[in-house]
Write a protein that holds these residues in place. Structure first.
Motif, short mmCIF file in Angstrom:
data_model
loop_
_atom_site.label_atom_id
_atom_site.label_comp_id
_atom_site.label_asym_id
_atom_site.label_seq_id
_atom_site.Cartn_x
_atom_site.Cartn_y
_atom_site.Cartn_z
N ASN A 98 0.84 -1.20 0.00
CA ASN A 98 0.00 0.00 0.00
C ASN A 98 0.87 1.25 0.00
O ASN A 98 0.63 2.19 -0.76
N LEU A 99 1.92 1.26 0.83
CA LEU A 99 2.84 2.39 0.86
C LEU A 99 3.52 2.58 -0.50
O LEU A 99 3.62 3.69 -1.00
N ARG A 100 3.96 1.48 -1.09
CA ARG A 100 4.61 1.56 -2.41
C ARG A 100 3.66 2.13 -3.46
O ARG A 100 4.06 2.92 -4.31
N SER A 101 2.39 1.74 -3.40
CA SER A 101 1.40 2.24 -4.38
C SER A 101 1.16 3.74 -4.21
O SER A 101 0.75 4.42 -5.15
N LEU A 102 1.43 4.27 -3.02
CA LEU A 102 1.27 5.70 -2.74
C LEU A 102 2.56 6.49 -2.96
O LEU A 102 2.64 7.66 -2.66
N GLY A 103 3.59 5.81 -3.48
CA GLY A 103 4.84 6.48 -3.80
C GLY A 103 5.81 6.61 -2.64
O GLY A 103 6.76 7.38 -2.70
N VAL A 104 5.59 5.86 -1.56
CA VAL A 104 6.50 5.90 -0.41
C VAL A 104 7.52 4.78 -0.59
O VAL A 104 7.15 3.63 -0.80
N VAL A 158 4.79 15.48 6.46
CA VAL A 158 3.61 16.22 5.96
C VAL A 158 3.07 15.52 4.72
O VAL A 158 1.85 15.35 4.56
N ASN A 159 3.96 15.09 3.84
CA ASN A 159 3.56 14.38 2.62
C ASN A 159 2.84 13.07 2.96
O ASN A 159 1.82 12.73 2.35
N LEU A 160 3.37 12.32 3.94
CA LEU A 160 2.70 11.09 4.37
C LEU A 160 1.29 11.37 4.87
O LEU A 160 0.33 10.71 4.48
N HIS A 161 1.17 12.36 5.74
CA HIS A 161 -0.14 12.68 6.31
C HIS A 161 -1.10 13.19 5.25
O HIS A 161 -2.30 12.89 5.30
N ALA A 162 -0.59 13.93 4.26
CA ALA A 162 -1.45 14.42 3.17
C ALA A 162 -2.00 13.25 2.34
O ALA A 162 -3.10 13.35 1.77
N GLN A 205 1.40 6.32 10.73
CA GLN A 205 2.16 5.17 11.23
C GLN A 205 1.80 4.93 12.69
O GLN A 205 1.85 5.84 13.49
N HIS A 206 1.46 3.69 13.02
CA HIS A 206 1.10 3.36 14.40
C HIS A 206 2.27 2.82 15.20
O HIS A 206 2.15 2.62 16.39
N ASN A 265 12.44 2.08 13.14
CA ASN A 265 11.59 1.56 12.06
C ASN A 265 11.73 2.38 10.78
O ASN A 265 10.96 2.21 9.85
N ILE A 266 12.70 3.28 10.74
CA ILE A 266 12.91 4.12 9.57
C ILE A 266 14.35 3.94 9.11
O ILE A 266 15.28 4.00 9.91
N ALA A 267 14.52 3.70 7.83
CA ALA A 267 15.88 3.65 7.24
C ALA A 267 16.07 4.91 6.41
O ALA A 267 15.14 5.38 5.75
N TYR A 268 17.25 5.46 6.46
CA TYR A 268 17.55 6.63 5.65
C TYR A 268 18.13 6.15 4.33
O TYR A 268 19.22 5.60 4.28
N CYS A 269 17.38 6.32 3.21
CA CYS A 269 17.80 5.67 1.96
C CYS A 269 18.36 6.56 0.85
O CYS A 269 18.82 5.97 -0.10
N PRO A 270 18.43 7.84 0.84
CA PRO A 270 17.49 8.81 1.38
C PRO A 270 16.12 8.57 0.77
O PRO A 270 15.99 8.36 -0.42
#
Length: 195
Positions: free
Chosen positions: A100-106, A171-175, A180-181, A187-192
């Motif tokens: 789902n995240l990938r489909s939203l461009g994350v 902000v982009n995620l929330h928009a 994220q729960h 739980n975050i990797a810097y890829c960037p």
């Protein structure tokens, strides 16, 4: 959330397999039965081992190429097996969330498959096979490496830029309606990963 239509669901022995159509059943069976989590396999790297879950990294043949994969192995001892009669396994929930995240461009690790083993109606264990992204530093590693405790003026500006980029990312995620729960730095990797 539904399983994306580029995945297929099939049975193999007592296993339920949800896999990308681009990955063969034989490749997945070899991941679990041949490569998998056998302790004598010297190429397997254990990242986490717990009572309910373990995480392994190792090379495997996926989509016809030898790549490094991450295998999350979930176990369901005692009464935990009961709840999975009514709700999806953690492995399947993780696959759906990642896709789902990938489909939203994350940017997130690519999910390859979920394998579930049941004993009757009870879920015994499940496996999530994903792309290995361990070469990207976690947030704490990235911050420690790039922002030492004594900051020069240049380093301070770099830190401000990093914080601004991260704020724009949130902000982009929330928009996009993503909240994220289990949001913590590990739980975050810097890829960037910022778009």
């Amino acid at each position: 959330m539904k399983i994306p239509n580029y995945f297929v669901i099939e049975r193999y022995d007592n296993l339920k397999i949800i896999r990308r159509k681009s990955i063969s059943l034989a490749e997945l069976v070899s991941v679990i039965k041949l490569n998998g989590i056998r302790k004598e396999n010297l190429e397997v790297r254990l990242l986490k081992q717990g009572k309910r879950s373990s995480i392994y990294l190792f090379p495997a043949l996926i989509e016809g190429k030898k790549i490094n994969v991450c295998l999350k192995h979930y176990r369901f001892p005692g009464m935990n097996a009961l709840k999975n009669i009514f709700i999806p396994s953690r492995a399947l929930s993780s696959l759906k969330a990642a896709e789902n995240l990938r489909s939203l461009g994350v940017k997130t690790a690519k999910s390859f498959a979920v394998i579930e083993e049941r004993r009757g109606i009870f879920l015994k264990e499940s496996f999530l096979i994903m792309e290995d992204i361990s070469h990207f530093p976690s947030f704490p590693e990235y911050i420690e490496r790039n922002f030492p405790s004594s900051l020069s003026k240049d380093n301070l500006n770099q830190k401000r830029t990093f914080i601004e980029e991260f704020a724009r990312f949130l902000v982009n995620l929330h928009a996009k309606g993503i909240y994220q729960h289990d949001f913590k730095t590990t739980n975050i990797a810097y890829c960037p990963f910022f778009p």
